[in-house]
Write an enzyme that holds these catalytic residues in place. Sequence first.
Site, PDB file in Angstrom:
ATOM      1  N   HIS A   1     -41.762   3.990  29.761  1.00  0.00           N
ATOM      2  CA  HIS A   1     -42.958   4.219  28.943  1.00  0.00           C
ATOM      3  C   HIS A   1     -43.102   3.037  27.986  1.00  0.00           C
ATOM      4  CE1 HIS A   1     -46.020   6.381  26.816  1.00  0.00           C
ATOM      5  NE2 HIS A   1     -45.320   6.524  25.714  1.00  0.00           N
TER       6      HIS A   1
ATOM      7  N   GLY B   1     -45.602  17.097  16.217  1.00  0.00           N
ATOM      8  CA  GLY B   1     -44.909  18.386  16.028  1.00  0.00           C
ATOM      9  C   GLY B   1     -45.885  19.490  15.639  1.00  0.00           C
TER      10      GLY B   1
ATOM     11  N   ILE C   1     -39.853  13.134  22.998  1.00  0.00           N
ATOM     12  CA  ILE C   1     -41.097  12.358  22.913  1.00  0.00           C
ATOM     13  C   ILE C   1     -40.887  11.098  22.062  1.00  0.00           C
ATOM     14  CG2 ILE C   1     -43.561  12.447  22.306  1.00  0.00           C
ATOM     15  CD1 ILE C   1     -43.631  15.367  22.677  1.00  0.00           C
ATOM     16  N   THR C   2     -39.799  11.061  21.326  1.00  0.00           N
ATOM     17  CA  THR C   2     -39.526   9.942  20.419  1.00  0.00           C
ATOM     18  C   THR C   2     -39.403   8.618  21.194  1.00  0.00           C
ATOM     19  OG1 THR C   2     -38.377  11.476  18.956  1.00  0.00           O
ATOM     20  CG2 THR C   2     -37.897   9.138  18.644  1.00  0.00           C
ATOM     21  N   ASN C   3     -39.955   7.567  20.617  1.00  0.00           N
ATOM     22  CA  ASN C   3     -39.922   6.229  21.244  1.00  0.00           C
ATOM     23  C   ASN C   3     -38.820   5.340  20.687  1.00  0.00           C
ATOM     24  OD1 ASN C   3     -42.016   6.010  23.230  1.00  0.00           O
ATOM     25  ND2 ASN C   3     -43.495   6.321  21.578  1.00  0.00           N
TER      26      ASN C   3
ATOM     27  N   GLY D   1     -39.055  17.975  14.442  1.00  0.00           N
ATOM     28  CA  GLY D   1     -39.998  16.988  13.920  1.00  0.00           C
ATOM     29  C   GLY D   1     -41.329  17.701  13.695  1.00  0.00           C
TER      30      GLY D   1
ATOM     31  N   GLN E   1     -47.256  14.652  13.088  1.00  0.00           N
ATOM     32  CA  GLN E   1     -48.548  14.915  13.746  1.00  0.00           C
ATOM     33  C   GLN E   1     -48.361  15.545  15.129  1.00  0.00           C
ATOM     34  OE1 GLN E   1     -50.947  14.880  11.855  1.00  0.00           O
ATOM     35  NE2 GLN E   1     -51.760  12.889  11.307  1.00  0.00           N
TER      36      GLN E   1
ATOM     37  N   ARG F   1     -43.186  -0.182  21.007  1.00  0.00           N
ATOM     38  CA  ARG F   1     -42.326   1.004  20.935  1.00  0.00           C
ATOM     39  C   ARG F   1     -40.872   0.580  20.744  1.00  0.00           C
ATOM     40  NH1 ARG F   1     -45.901   2.058  25.220  1.00  0.00           N
ATOM     41  NH2 ARG F   1     -47.282   3.844  24.919  1.00  0.00           N
TER      42      ARG F   1
END
Length: 319
Positions: free
Chosen positions: A176, A15, A119-121, A10, A13, A89
Amino acid sequence: MSRPKIALIGAGQIGGTLAHLAAMNELGDVVLFDIADGTPQGKALDISEAGPSEGFDATLTGTTDYADIAGADVCIVTAGVARKPGMSRDDLLGINLKVMKSVGEGIKAHAPDAFVICITNPLDAMVWALREYSGLPHEKVCGMAGVLDSARFRHFLSLEFDVSMKDVTAFVLGGHGDTMVPSVRYSTVGGIPLPDLVKMGWTTQEKLDAIVQRTRDGGAEIVGLLGNGSAYYAPATSAIEMAEAYLKDQKRLLPCAAYVDGALGLKGMYVGVPTVIGAGGVERIVDIELSSEEQAMFDKSVDAVKGLVDACKAIDDGL
Ligand code: PYR
Protein backbone atom coordinates in the site's frame (compact mmCIF):
# COMPACT_ATOMS: atom_id res chain seq x y z
CA MET A 1 -26.68 -14.85 22.72
CA SER A 2 -24.46 -11.81 23.17
CA ARG A 3 -23.45 -9.52 20.33
CA PRO A 4 -19.96 -9.71 18.83
CA LYS A 5 -17.46 -7.30 20.40
CA ILE A 6 -15.52 -4.97 18.14
CA ALA A 7 -12.51 -3.18 19.60
CA LEU A 8 -11.28 -0.11 17.75
CA ILE A 9 -7.74 0.79 18.76
CA GLY A 10 -7.39 4.46 17.97
CA ALA A 11 -10.27 6.95 18.19
CA GLY A 12 -9.15 9.44 15.57
CA GLN A 13 -10.97 10.20 12.34
CA ILE A 14 -10.90 6.61 11.02
CA GLY A 15 -11.62 5.15 14.48
CA GLY A 16 -14.67 7.35 14.98
CA THR A 17 -15.97 6.59 11.49
CA LEU A 18 -15.42 2.86 12.09
CA ALA A 19 -17.42 3.08 15.32
CA HIS A 20 -20.28 4.83 13.55
CA LEU A 21 -20.32 2.34 10.66
CA ALA A 22 -20.05 -0.70 12.95
CA ALA A 23 -23.04 0.58 14.94
CA MET A 24 -25.12 1.50 11.89
CA ASN A 25 -24.45 -1.92 10.35
CA GLU A 26 -25.20 -3.58 13.72
CA LEU A 27 -22.01 -5.61 13.56
CA GLY A 28 -21.79 -5.76 17.33
CA ASP A 29 -20.97 -3.73 20.44
CA VAL A 30 -18.09 -1.33 20.06
CA VAL A 31 -15.24 -0.47 22.43
CA LEU A 32 -13.32 2.58 21.28
CA PHE A 33 -9.81 2.76 22.77
CA ASP A 34 -7.40 5.69 22.69
CA ILE A 35 -4.61 7.00 24.91
CA ALA A 36 -6.09 10.53 24.71
CA ASP A 37 -8.50 10.45 27.64
CA GLY A 38 -11.89 11.91 26.77
CA THR A 39 -11.74 11.35 23.00
CA PRO A 40 -12.91 7.72 22.90
CA GLN A 41 -15.52 8.34 25.60
CA GLY A 42 -16.79 11.47 23.83
CA LYS A 43 -17.04 9.81 20.41
CA ALA A 44 -18.70 6.69 21.88
CA LEU A 45 -21.34 8.82 23.62
CA ASP A 46 -21.90 11.02 20.55
CA ILE A 47 -22.44 7.98 18.29
CA SER A 48 -24.66 6.30 20.92
CA GLU A 49 -26.86 9.38 20.82
CA ALA A 50 -27.30 8.87 17.06
CA GLY A 51 -28.83 5.45 17.84
CA PRO A 52 -32.44 6.58 18.35
CA SER A 53 -32.49 8.34 14.96
CA GLU A 54 -30.60 5.63 13.14
CA GLY A 55 -32.37 2.81 14.94
CA PHE A 56 -29.42 0.73 16.06
CA ASP A 57 -29.11 -1.04 19.39
CA ALA A 58 -25.32 -1.42 19.63
CA THR A 59 -23.62 -0.45 22.88
CA LEU A 60 -20.63 1.87 22.43
CA THR A 61 -18.08 2.62 25.13
CA GLY A 62 -14.85 4.60 25.18
CA THR A 63 -11.77 3.71 27.20
CA THR A 64 -8.08 4.34 27.79
CA ASP A 65 -7.61 0.91 29.38
CA TYR A 66 -6.60 -2.08 27.24
CA ALA A 67 -8.36 -4.38 29.75
CA ASP A 68 -11.67 -3.14 28.29
CA ILE A 69 -10.99 -4.79 24.92
CA ALA A 70 -10.99 -8.19 26.67
CA GLY A 71 -12.59 -10.92 24.60
CA ALA A 72 -12.95 -8.80 21.46
CA ASP A 73 -13.93 -10.76 18.35
CA VAL A 74 -12.45 -8.17 16.02
CA CYS A 75 -9.79 -5.50 16.65
CA ILE A 76 -9.31 -2.77 14.06
CA VAL A 77 -6.11 -0.82 14.62
CA THR A 78 -5.80 2.79 13.48
CA ALA A 79 -3.57 4.01 16.32
CA GLY A 80 -0.56 6.05 15.27
CA VAL A 81 0.16 9.16 13.29
CA ALA A 82 -1.37 9.98 9.88
CA ARG A 83 0.67 11.65 7.18
CA LYS A 84 0.60 15.35 6.38
CA PRO A 85 0.96 16.94 2.93
CA GLY A 86 4.42 16.27 1.47
CA MET A 87 4.93 13.10 3.54
CA SER A 88 4.93 9.55 2.21
CA ARG A 89 3.39 6.74 4.23
CA ASP A 90 6.93 5.42 4.78
CA ASP A 91 7.91 8.57 6.71
CA LEU A 92 5.65 7.35 9.54
CA LEU A 93 7.58 4.11 10.09
CA GLY A 94 9.64 5.00 13.19
CA ILE A 95 6.88 6.63 15.20
CA ASN A 96 4.15 4.14 14.29
CA LEU A 97 6.37 1.12 14.96
CA LYS A 98 6.49 2.14 18.64
CA VAL A 99 2.72 2.45 18.64
CA MET A 100 2.36 -1.06 17.11
CA LYS A 101 4.49 -2.45 19.96
CA SER A 102 2.10 -1.25 22.66
CA VAL A 103 -1.00 -2.12 20.61
CA GLY A 104 0.34 -5.60 19.82
CA GLU A 105 1.11 -6.24 23.48
CA GLY A 106 -2.34 -4.98 24.47
CA ILE A 107 -4.04 -7.33 22.01
CA LYS A 108 -1.84 -10.25 23.06
CA ALA A 109 -2.78 -9.72 26.73
CA HIS A 110 -6.50 -9.04 26.33
CA ALA A 111 -7.86 -10.17 22.94
CA PRO A 112 -5.70 -13.06 21.71
CA ASP A 113 -8.63 -14.70 19.87
CA ALA A 114 -9.55 -11.63 17.83
CA PHE A 115 -9.36 -11.17 14.08
CA VAL A 116 -7.07 -8.15 13.78
CA ILE A 117 -7.23 -5.67 10.91
CA CYS A 118 -4.45 -3.08 10.78
CA ILE A 119 -4.93 0.26 9.04
CA THR A 120 -1.92 2.13 10.44
CA ASN A 121 0.72 3.17 7.87
CA PRO A 122 3.10 2.27 6.38
CA LEU A 123 0.57 -0.52 6.15
CA ASP A 124 2.39 -3.68 5.09
CA ALA A 125 5.28 -3.15 7.52
CA MET A 126 2.95 -2.18 10.39
CA VAL A 127 0.77 -5.28 9.96
CA TRP A 128 3.94 -7.38 9.99
CA ALA A 129 5.10 -5.65 13.19
CA LEU A 130 1.67 -5.95 14.82
CA ARG A 131 1.70 -9.69 14.16
CA GLU A 132 5.19 -10.00 15.64
CA TYR A 133 4.31 -8.01 18.77
CA SER A 134 0.93 -9.68 19.29
CA GLY A 135 2.08 -13.23 18.53
CA LEU A 136 -1.36 -14.07 17.07
CA PRO A 137 -1.64 -16.66 14.28
CA HIS A 138 -0.79 -15.17 10.90
CA GLU A 139 -4.23 -15.88 9.46
CA LYS A 140 -5.82 -13.79 12.22
CA VAL A 141 -3.78 -10.65 11.52
CA CYS A 142 -4.08 -8.74 8.25
CA GLY A 143 -4.03 -5.24 6.87
CA MET A 144 -6.66 -3.12 5.16
CA ALA A 145 -5.40 -1.57 1.97
CA GLY A 146 -6.35 -3.65 -1.07
CA VAL A 147 -10.07 -3.09 -0.55
CA LEU A 148 -9.49 0.66 -0.33
CA ASP A 149 -7.11 0.89 -3.28
CA SER A 150 -9.45 -1.28 -5.36
CA ALA A 151 -12.42 0.88 -4.35
CA ARG A 152 -10.56 3.98 -5.52
CA PHE A 153 -9.73 2.23 -8.81
CA ARG A 154 -13.39 1.16 -9.20
CA HIS A 155 -14.62 4.67 -8.52
CA PHE A 156 -12.31 6.25 -11.12
CA LEU A 157 -13.21 3.55 -13.66
CA SER A 158 -16.92 4.07 -13.11
CA LEU A 159 -16.47 7.80 -13.81
CA GLU A 160 -14.52 7.05 -17.00
CA PHE A 161 -17.06 4.53 -18.31
CA ASP A 162 -20.14 6.29 -16.90
CA VAL A 163 -21.42 3.05 -15.38
CA SER A 164 -22.43 2.05 -11.87
CA MET A 165 -19.58 1.39 -9.45
CA LYS A 166 -21.46 -1.82 -8.57
CA ASP A 167 -20.62 -3.26 -11.98
CA VAL A 168 -16.92 -2.45 -11.82
CA THR A 169 -14.66 -5.00 -10.17
CA ALA A 170 -11.00 -4.23 -9.69
CA PHE A 171 -7.92 -5.64 -8.12
CA VAL A 172 -4.97 -3.80 -6.61
CA LEU A 173 -2.03 -5.89 -5.45
CA GLY A 174 1.30 -5.31 -3.76
CA GLY A 175 2.24 -2.91 -1.00
CA HIS A 176 0.00 0.00 0.00
CA GLY A 177 2.41 2.60 -1.29
CA ASP A 178 3.69 4.26 -4.43
CA THR A 179 4.56 0.86 -5.94
CA MET A 180 1.09 -0.70 -5.62
CA VAL A 181 -0.07 -2.67 -8.67
CA PRO A 182 -3.58 -1.89 -9.96
CA SER A 183 -4.20 -4.94 -12.12
CA VAL A 184 -5.75 -3.97 -15.42
CA ARG A 185 -6.15 -7.54 -16.65
CA TYR A 186 -8.08 -8.72 -13.60
CA SER A 187 -10.32 -5.63 -13.44
CA THR A 188 -13.62 -5.69 -15.30
CA VAL A 189 -16.82 -3.87 -16.11
CA GLY A 190 -19.68 -6.36 -16.04
CA GLY A 191 -17.11 -9.12 -16.48
CA ILE A 192 -15.38 -7.49 -19.50
CA PRO A 193 -11.65 -7.05 -18.76
CA LEU A 194 -10.26 -3.52 -19.11
CA PRO A 195 -7.93 -4.36 -22.04
CA ASP A 196 -11.00 -5.52 -24.00
CA LEU A 197 -12.77 -2.25 -23.18
CA VAL A 198 -9.80 -0.37 -24.65
CA LYS A 199 -10.10 -2.47 -27.82
CA MET A 200 -13.85 -1.76 -27.88
CA GLY A 201 -13.10 1.98 -27.82
CA TRP A 202 -14.68 2.61 -24.38
CA THR A 203 -11.46 4.33 -23.33
CA THR A 204 -7.89 4.78 -24.52
CA GLN A 205 -4.72 3.22 -23.15
CA GLU A 206 -3.51 6.72 -22.16
CA LYS A 207 -6.65 7.40 -20.13
CA LEU A 208 -6.41 3.99 -18.49
CA ASP A 209 -2.76 4.61 -17.60
CA ALA A 210 -3.75 7.93 -16.02
CA ILE A 211 -6.46 6.19 -13.94
CA VAL A 212 -3.93 3.60 -12.77
CA GLN A 213 -1.60 6.41 -11.66
CA ARG A 214 -4.43 8.31 -9.96
CA THR A 215 -5.25 5.12 -8.05
CA ARG A 216 -1.61 4.82 -6.89
CA ASP A 217 -1.74 8.44 -5.76
CA GLY A 218 -5.26 8.13 -4.32
CA GLY A 219 -4.25 8.54 -0.68
CA ALA A 220 -1.93 11.48 -1.43
CA GLU A 221 -4.70 13.22 -3.43
CA ILE A 222 -6.91 13.24 -0.33
CA VAL A 223 -4.01 14.29 1.95
CA GLY A 224 -3.35 17.22 -0.40
CA LEU A 225 -6.99 18.28 -0.42
CA LEU A 226 -7.58 17.96 3.32
CA GLY A 227 -4.35 19.71 4.20
CA ASN A 228 -4.25 18.39 7.75
CA GLY A 229 -4.75 14.63 7.71
CA SER A 230 -5.47 11.64 5.55
CA ALA A 231 -8.57 9.89 4.23
CA TYR A 232 -10.99 8.31 6.67
CA TYR A 233 -14.41 7.57 5.19
CA ALA A 234 -13.27 5.11 2.51
CA PRO A 235 -10.57 3.49 4.70
CA ALA A 236 -13.14 2.89 7.46
CA THR A 237 -15.74 1.51 5.03
CA SER A 238 -13.15 -0.87 3.58
CA ALA A 239 -12.14 -2.22 6.99
CA ILE A 240 -15.80 -2.69 7.97
CA GLU A 241 -16.29 -4.78 4.79
CA MET A 242 -13.43 -7.03 5.95
CA ALA A 243 -14.71 -7.23 9.55
CA GLU A 244 -18.18 -8.17 8.32
CA ALA A 245 -16.72 -10.89 6.07
CA TYR A 246 -15.07 -12.42 9.16
CA LEU A 247 -17.98 -12.01 11.59
CA LYS A 248 -20.56 -13.39 9.14
CA ASP A 249 -18.26 -16.04 7.62
CA GLN A 250 -19.01 -14.58 4.19
CA LYS A 251 -15.95 -16.10 2.44
CA ARG A 252 -15.52 -12.79 0.59
CA LEU A 253 -12.77 -12.59 -1.99
CA LEU A 254 -11.05 -9.39 -0.91
CA PRO A 255 -7.54 -8.09 -1.54
CA CYS A 256 -5.72 -7.36 1.70
CA ALA A 257 -2.24 -7.33 3.24
CA ALA A 258 -1.99 -10.97 4.24
CA TYR A 259 0.79 -13.32 5.25
CA VAL A 260 1.91 -15.18 2.13
CA ASP A 261 4.10 -18.23 2.40
CA GLY A 262 4.28 -20.14 -0.87
CA ALA A 263 1.68 -18.43 -3.07
CA LEU A 264 2.82 -15.98 -5.76
CA GLY A 265 6.36 -17.22 -5.24
CA LEU A 266 6.65 -15.46 -1.86
CA LYS A 267 8.26 -16.80 1.29
CA GLY A 268 6.75 -15.69 4.59
CA MET A 269 5.89 -12.02 4.24
CA TYR A 270 2.94 -9.62 4.44
CA VAL A 271 1.87 -7.92 1.22
CA GLY A 272 -1.33 -7.12 -0.63
CA VAL A 273 -2.80 -10.17 -2.36
CA PRO A 274 -6.27 -11.52 -3.16
CA THR A 275 -7.61 -13.50 -0.20
CA VAL A 276 -10.72 -15.25 1.01
CA ILE A 277 -11.93 -13.88 4.37
CA GLY A 278 -14.30 -15.95 6.48
CA ALA A 279 -14.70 -17.22 10.04
CA GLY A 280 -11.15 -18.59 9.98
CA GLY A 281 -9.73 -15.14 9.24
CA VAL A 282 -7.67 -15.07 6.07
CA GLU A 283 -8.66 -18.54 4.96
CA ARG A 284 -6.98 -18.63 1.58
CA ILE A 285 -4.52 -16.74 -0.57
CA VAL A 286 -5.64 -16.70 -4.18
CA ASP A 287 -2.55 -17.72 -6.11
CA ILE A 288 -3.21 -15.80 -9.34
CA GLU A 289 -0.95 -15.86 -12.36
CA LEU A 290 0.73 -12.62 -13.29
CA SER A 291 1.93 -11.54 -16.72
CA SER A 292 5.65 -10.76 -16.96
CA GLU A 293 4.89 -7.03 -16.82
CA GLU A 294 2.63 -7.43 -13.76
CA GLN A 295 5.20 -9.70 -12.14
CA ALA A 296 7.92 -7.07 -12.56
CA MET A 297 5.71 -4.41 -10.93
CA PHE A 298 4.70 -6.81 -8.15
CA ASP A 299 8.36 -7.75 -7.49
CA LYS A 300 9.25 -4.07 -7.18
CA SER A 301 6.44 -3.56 -4.70
CA VAL A 302 7.46 -6.67 -2.72
CA ASP A 303 11.03 -5.34 -2.54
CA ALA A 304 9.76 -2.00 -1.24
CA VAL A 305 7.79 -3.79 1.52
CA LYS A 306 10.84 -5.93 2.41
CA GLY A 307 12.90 -2.76 2.73
CA LEU A 308 10.39 -1.31 5.19
CA VAL A 309 10.31 -4.50 7.25
CA ASP A 310 14.13 -4.47 7.37
CA ALA A 311 13.94 -0.87 8.58
CA CYS A 312 11.55 -1.98 11.37
CA LYS A 313 14.00 -4.72 12.38
CA ALA A 314 16.86 -2.21 12.45
CA ILE A 315 14.86 0.12 14.73
CA ASP A 316 13.79 -2.67 17.10
CA ASP A 317 16.46 -5.34 17.08
CA GLY A 318 14.18 -7.50 19.25
CA LEU A 319 11.95 -8.06 16.24
C1 PYR B 1 -4.97 6.05 2.45
O1 PYR B 1 -5.84 6.91 2.41
O2 PYR B 1 -4.56 5.50 1.43
C2 PYR B 1 -4.44 5.64 3.71
O3 PYR B 1 -3.46 4.93 3.74
C3 PYR B 1 -5.09 6.11 4.94
